[in-house]
Design a protein around this motif. Structure first.
Motif, mmCIF file in Angstrom:
data_model
loop_
_atom_site.group_PDB
_atom_site.id
_atom_site.type_symbol
_atom_site.label_atom_id
_atom_site.label_comp_id
_atom_site.label_asym_id
_atom_site.label_seq_id
_atom_site.Cartn_x
_atom_site.Cartn_y
_atom_site.Cartn_z
ATOM 1 N N ARG A 420 0.812 -1.213 0.000
ATOM 2 C CA ARG A 420 0.000 0.000 0.000
ATOM 3 C C ARG A 420 0.847 1.264 0.000
ATOM 4 N NH1 ARG A 420 -4.973 0.496 0.971
ATOM 5 N NH2 ARG A 420 -4.713 2.390 2.187
ATOM 6 N N ARG A 421 2.032 1.165 0.556
ATOM 7 C CA ARG A 421 2.870 2.354 0.616
ATOM 8 C C ARG A 421 3.542 2.657 -0.721
ATOM 9 N NH1 ARG A 421 5.005 4.700 5.028
ATOM 10 N NH2 ARG A 421 3.825 4.311 6.921
ATOM 11 N N TYR A 422 3.652 1.665 -1.586
ATOM 12 C CA TYR A 422 4.471 1.848 -2.776
ATOM 13 C C TYR A 422 3.700 1.884 -4.084
ATOM 14 C CZ TYR A 422 8.653 1.445 -0.038
ATOM 15 O OH TYR A 422 9.640 1.687 0.870
ATOM 16 N N ILE A 423 2.504 1.354 -4.065
ATOM 17 C CA ILE A 423 1.798 1.274 -5.341
ATOM 18 C C ILE A 423 1.006 2.548 -5.566
ATOM 19 C CG2 ILE A 423 -0.085 0.119 -6.546
ATOM 20 C CD1 ILE A 423 2.394 -1.442 -6.792
ATOM 21 N N PRO A 424 1.287 3.216 -6.657
ATOM 22 C CA PRO A 424 0.609 4.480 -6.912
ATOM 23 C C PRO A 424 -0.817 4.283 -7.400
ATOM 24 C CG PRO A 424 2.144 3.990 -8.674
ATOM 25 C CD PRO A 424 2.234 2.863 -7.706
ATOM 26 N N GLU A 425 -1.723 4.273 -6.484
ATOM 27 C CA GLU A 425 -3.128 4.224 -6.855
ATOM 28 C C GLU A 425 -3.815 5.267 -6.019
ATOM 29 O OE1 GLU A 425 -4.469 0.364 -5.946
ATOM 30 O OE2 GLU A 425 -3.693 -0.522 -7.785
ATOM 31 N N VAL A 426 -5.059 5.484 -6.274
ATOM 32 C CA VAL A 426 -5.778 6.361 -5.367
ATOM 33 C C VAL A 426 -5.868 5.617 -4.046
ATOM 34 C CG1 VAL A 426 -7.957 7.449 -4.847
ATOM 35 C CG2 VAL A 426 -7.078 7.424 -7.165
ATOM 36 N N GLN A 427 -5.370 6.224 -3.041
ATOM 37 C CA GLN A 427 -5.400 5.571 -1.744
ATOM 38 C C GLN A 427 -6.523 6.200 -0.951
ATOM 39 O OE1 GLN A 427 -3.241 3.210 -0.907
ATOM 40 N NE2 GLN A 427 -1.593 3.433 -2.393
ATOM 41 N N VAL A 428 -7.431 5.394 -0.537
ATOM 42 C CA VAL A 428 -8.558 5.948 0.191
ATOM 43 C C VAL A 428 -8.390 5.661 1.669
ATOM 44 C CG1 VAL A 428 -11.037 5.887 0.468
ATOM 45 C CG2 VAL A 428 -10.025 5.562 -1.764
ATOM 46 N N SER A 429 -8.595 6.669 2.446
ATOM 47 C CA SER A 429 -8.514 6.405 3.868
ATOM 48 C C SER A 429 -9.467 7.317 4.610
ATOM 49 C CB SER A 429 -7.091 6.617 4.367
ATOM 50 O OG SER A 429 -6.732 7.952 4.123
ATOM 51 N N VAL A 430 -9.718 6.961 5.832
ATOM 52 C CA VAL A 430 -10.569 7.800 6.659
ATOM 53 C C VAL A 430 -9.659 8.654 7.511
ATOM 54 C CG1 VAL A 430 -12.339 7.818 8.420
ATOM 55 C CG2 VAL A 430 -12.270 5.989 6.748
ATOM 56 N N THR A 431 -9.834 9.939 7.444
ATOM 57 C CA THR A 431 -8.943 10.793 8.217
ATOM 58 C C THR A 431 -9.394 10.817 9.667
ATOM 59 O OG1 THR A 431 -10.249 12.761 7.982
ATOM 60 C CG2 THR A 431 -8.681 12.293 6.233
ATOM 61 N N ARG A 432 -8.587 11.420 10.468
ATOM 62 C CA ARG A 432 -8.934 11.501 11.871
ATOM 63 C C ARG A 432 -10.222 12.280 12.070
ATOM 64 N NH1 ARG A 432 -5.826 14.490 15.391
ATOM 65 N NH2 ARG A 432 -4.743 15.299 13.577
ATOM 66 N N HIS A 433 -10.474 13.159 11.133
ATOM 67 C CA HIS A 433 -11.666 13.987 11.290
ATOM 68 C C HIS A 433 -12.883 13.308 10.714
ATOM 69 C CE1 HIS A 433 -8.604 16.752 12.356
ATOM 70 N NE2 HIS A 433 -8.048 16.583 11.171
ATOM 71 N N GLY A 434 -12.687 12.113 10.223
ATOM 72 C CA GLY A 434 -13.838 11.371 9.762
ATOM 73 C C GLY A 434 -14.138 11.550 8.291
ATOM 74 N N THR A 435 -13.352 12.328 7.621
ATOM 75 C CA THR A 435 -13.611 12.446 6.195
ATOM 76 C C THR A 435 -12.904 11.327 5.470
ATOM 77 O OG1 THR A 435 -11.769 13.948 6.099
ATOM 78 C CG2 THR A 435 -13.962 14.917 6.091
ATOM 79 N N ILE A 436 -13.417 11.015 4.302
ATOM 80 C CA ILE A 436 -12.736 10.040 3.464
ATOM 81 C C ILE A 436 -11.728 10.816 2.637
ATOM 82 C CG2 ILE A 436 -13.007 8.565 1.461
ATOM 83 C CD1 ILE A 436 -14.135 7.129 3.619
ATOM 84 N N LYS A 437 -10.528 10.363 2.671
ATOM 85 C CA LYS A 437 -9.506 11.108 1.961
ATOM 86 C C LYS A 437 -8.985 10.274 0.808
ATOM 87 C CE LYS A 437 -5.228 11.486 3.264
ATOM 88 N NZ LYS A 437 -4.032 11.796 4.019
ATOM 89 N N ALA A 438 -8.994 10.831 -0.352
ATOM 90 C CA ALA A 438 -8.414 10.125 -1.475
ATOM 91 C C ALA A 438 -7.101 10.795 -1.824
ATOM 92 C CB ALA A 438 -9.361 10.163 -2.666
ATOM 93 N N THR A 439 -6.031 10.118 -1.571
ATOM 94 C CA THR A 439 -4.739 10.705 -1.899
ATOM 95 C C THR A 439 -4.460 10.427 -3.364
ATOM 96 O OG1 THR A 439 -4.045 10.124 0.304
ATOM 97 C CG2 THR A 439 -2.336 10.769 -1.229
ATOM 98 N N SER A 440 -4.226 11.465 -4.072
ATOM 99 C CA SER A 440 -4.089 11.282 -5.505
ATOM 100 C C SER A 440 -2.767 10.647 -5.867
ATOM 101 C CB SER A 440 -4.189 12.628 -6.203
ATOM 102 O OG SER A 440 -5.342 13.262 -5.764
#
Ligand SMILES: NC(=[NH2+])NCCC[C@H](N)C(=O)O
Length: 797
Positions: A420-440
């Motif tokens: 997950r750390r190395y493959i360049p894909e949209v990484q989706v995660s839930v931030t601490r604030h509860g938003t879904i974050k898509a790292t481009s």
């Protein structure tokens, strides 16, 4: 009936669905959606509870049952074994902890691997975890029975009755009863169990400290000589370590509590804390054990083997005139097994629930009891299976099975974390604030300049990462196999025949396979080092989770070392268990092909897709159950949102789920989660048992995981309330609504925002997709994660 037909049809087309489904990956959103729709689990655990949970499961009866056994292999070098296995557990635990925070769902390792590597790998993880837990719990239950008997001043076999069973023992009625009793208590709810766990854990640690202190008063420094066991020499350290690993097994339970903790950020600290704390305790215990024991250097082989069975805390305390300590040891072991059993049963039922939700295991196992909000059926079934195995199987040979299951799952977890750390894909995660974050994609961290300089495309990078990871694993496995083949091994039943004697004395030498594997081992290690170094240079780090994570300067060294150690620990296990392990996994694969694969196909093919963009699903309370409202609008684009009506399928009241806010209009970033919403439900009255949602668990409240400003909803509320899960403070979605109207109206405001009409009946699931662009450039549009397409193609074919 219909289900059976569908299953059979799917079974007949295994050849075509296998390649498509086996590597189908889930997304985090799907997992969360499934979790929500299934019904929420009650948030029971605070920070201290989680730590106790960790210590509770880690420190069971393993220390009492196996420290001595490991000591026979390792000699006084046992203390190094304890540290070695602790380091393995700690490194793997850190990788595991990162994923726990990334994916706060109760499937634990199963969910992490499923999301990263797809269904087949996920299934193998479940198989490993079930192996680990079922045999592990059975062993702990037997430990309970043994030490309870000691507490009453009786022999270990006191609770064993009847004729001989598997492995030469008798039926252990106490092991059976204790598992059944705990299962019964657990079905009452987790609050009671958490209470018991906390108190027994504190008490048990106090007792262990007493054992150490008294032990040190009886210690003799001269007992440290010779430091290595004469029969096994340095191999004994690894053998000992692989046995001691059993004592560290179980921290994965904490990941499975993710849906039930009040604050997800407590979990990583609890994992690291409990492994470290129990490591320190185990070290002290091992140290005082070896300091009290004169190492067994008498060579006769038969004597040597029998000492395997004799070395334990109780006999050793007896030998140094502190016989009364037997009660303390026994009490600590009894309390330890109690807590370990509770937490173990708790977590394995969560894994099974998660897998059944996907229909990889029979779906009825995923039912959550509306009253206690626990997966009751899974708990009951597992309780019975474990109780029976604990009663019947009397075998130290179960230890390798436990460790193998745990190590197998951790191996996949370490790889998932690295990937997950190395493959360049949209990484989706839930931030601490509860938003879904898509790292481009494409915003690499420190290595980005390097990649840019090298002019790598994303595809090149992907290939590079895959090549490195495959090589890395191949090297680890290579080292492990090489070691396993050449290292000194001992099997319990092995008695040299005829005994090798010199001047009438049996010799130890016949135990050792005289191979000097040091040099070759060094070469394996050098290759491992080179490939990790190469990975650091050629594969830029693509992603850093926003929650608790491994700092980037430790990448890829930490997961790479963890992988090496985990795989190596498998090789160091006493080899008597290999055929059983092979048979188990072969059976698991057959089960996957015959049951899980077709069933998961059936489940996914029940999804109605309108097109790849939008599908809106509503739930209606029909005939006493929540079902997708068949007439729900299938909206195929933002333009159709305005003013559409539901076709009257929902019943009056606040009973429907409206997902309009979930998909910010016009952003072009569509999450596939919506589809899973529908997928969670049987499509008709004949839908069979559904792992999705039981009628009474209608509320979804994940707020505890994600700090919010909103007040709490009551668990009985019938609407999905994710307001705080995806807080509206981001300005993108706002919620208002009254439950008085039966009509559904939709309104999507301009600019990606949403303005609900006052007649909205339901709560809204607003989801915020944030783009993170560390580079400061315009974020590229988030892509639909690849799996949405693959599911579509499955459906349409
Ligand atoms: N998940 C498990 N396999 N749990 C068994 C845990 C055993 C525990 N580590 C002990 O020392 O007794």
């Amino acid at each position: 009936m219909r289900l059976v037909k569908e299953w059979f049809a799917a079974l007949c087309s295994t050849h075509s669905i296998l390649p498509r489904l086996a590597f189908r990956r889930r997304t985090l959103e799907e997992e969360l959606q499934e979790a929500m729709l299934r019904g929420s689990l009650r948030k029971t655990f605070g920070g201290f509870d989680v730590l106790c949970l960790g210590l509770g499961v880690l420190i069971g009866s393993g220390w009492a049952q196996f420290t001595g056994t490991a000591g026979v292999y390792a000699g006084p070098a046992l203390i190094i074994s304890v540290v070695t296995s602790g380091v393995v557990a700690l490194l793997a635990g850190i990788c595991y902890a990162e994923l726990c925070v990334e994916f706060p769902v109760s499937g634990g390792a199963f969910s992490y691997v499923m999301i990263t590597f797809g269904e087949l790998a996920g299934f193998l993880t479940v198989a490993s975890l079930v192996l680990e837990y079922v045999t592990g719990m059975a062993l702990v239950a037997r430990g309970f029975s043994t030490y309870l008997a000691r507490l009453f001043n009786e022999g270990a076999a006191f609770f064993r009755l009847g004729p001989e069973t598997v492995g030469g023992g008798q039926y252990d009625v106490m092991a059976l009863s204790i598992v059944l009793v705990i299962t019964a208590v657990m079905t009452l709810g987790m609050r009671e169990s958490a209470f018991i766990t906390t108190y027994t854990t504190v008490l048990k640690i106090a007792l262990l400290l007493v054992v150490c202190i008294v032990g040190f008063t009886a210690s003799q420094w001269s007992n440290m000589e010779p430091f290595l066991s004469p029969a096994f020499e340095e191999d004994g350290i690894f053998l000992g370590a692989s046995i001691m690993f059993f004592s560290y097994v179980g921290f994965d339970a904490l990941g499975m509590a993710a849906e039930e903790v009040k604050n997800i950020n407590h979990i990583p600290w609890a994992i690291v804390g409990s492994i470290t704390a129990s490591g320190v305790l185990y070290f002290m215990l091992a140290f005082c054990l070896v300091l009290m024991t004169a190492p067994n250097i008498s060579c006769p082989y038969s004597e040597y083997l029998s000492s395997l069975r004799r070395l334990n805390f109780i006999t050793v305390f007896d030998a140094v005139d502190r016989g009364y300590m037997a009660y303390v040891v026994a009490a600590a072991a009894v309390l330890g097994s109690l807590a370990s059993l509770i937490v173990g049963l708790f977590s394995v039922s969560r894994v099974v629930m998660a897998a059944s939700r996907d229909w990889l295991l029979p779906p009825f196992l995923a039912r959550v009891s509306p009253r206690t909000q626990t997966p009751v059926i899974a708990q009951l079934c597992l309780g019975v299976v474990i109780a029976v195995i604990g009663m019947v199987v009397n075998n130290n040979a179960m230890v390798p099975l436990v460790s193998f299951g745990a190590l197998g799952a951790l191996w996949l977890v370490c790889n998932a974390m690295m990937y997950r750390r190395y493959i360049p894909e949209v990484q989706v995660s839930v931030t601490r604030h509860g938003t879904i974050k898509a790292t481009s994609v494409g915003h690499s961290l420190w290595a980005a300049p390097f990649r840019l300089r090298m002019g790598f495309s994303q595809t090149t990078q992907k290939v590079l990462v895959w090549v490195h990871m495959l090589l890395l694993n191949a090297i680890c496995v290579g080292l492990a196999v090489y070691y396993q083949v050449t290292a000194t091994q001992i099997e319990d039943e092995y008695v040299p025949d005829p005994p090798v004697t010199v001047n009438g004395v049996e010799q130890c030498e016949n135990l050792s396979v005289e191979v000097n594997h040091t040099l070759a081992t060094v070469w394996w290690l050098v290759s491992w080092f080179c490939i990790t170094l190469s990975m650091q240079f050629w594969c830029p780090l693509e992603y850093e989770p926003s929650g608790w994570h491994v700092p980037r300067y430790l990448m890829p060294w930490l997961p790479s070392t963890a992988t090496l150690l985990v795989v190596f620990s498998v090789a160091a296990l006493p080899n008597s268990g290999y055929w059983k392990i092979g048979a188990y996994y072969a059976g698991a694969l057959v089960f996957y092909l015959l049951f899980s694969l077709p069933m998961s196909y059936v489940k996914h093919s029940r999804v109605d897709f309108v097109d790849d963009d939008y599908t809106v699903v509503e739930l209606a309370f029909i005939e006493g159950t929540w079902r997708p409202a068949r007439q729900a609008l299938m909206l195929t684009g933002t333009t159709k949102y305005g003013g559409a009506s539901t076709g009257g399928a929902t019943s009056p009241g606040n009973r429907s789920i409206d997902l309009k806010g979930f998909y910010p209009s016009g952003s072009g970033a569509v999450s596939p989660a919506l589809r899973s919403v529908e997928r969670g439900f049987p499509s008709g009255p004949s839908g069979g048992p559904s792992g999705a949602m039981s009628p009474a668990t209608r509320s979804v409240d994940l707020r505890g995981n994600y700090p919010s400003t909103a007040g709490a909803t009551s668990p009985g509320a019938r609407s999905v309330d994710l307001r705080s899960f995806y807080p509206s403070s981001s300005g993108i979605a706002r919620i208002s609504g009254s439950s008085s109207s039966t009509a559904m109206t939709r309104g999507i405001g301009s600019g990606g925002g949403m303005t609900p009409h006052s007649g909205t009946t339901s709560a809204v699931l607003p989801m915020v997709l944030e783009h993170t662009s560390p580079g400061g450039a315009n974020p590229p549009p988030a892509r639909t994660p690849p799996r949405a397409k693959s599911v579509k193609s499955v459906t349409s074919s």
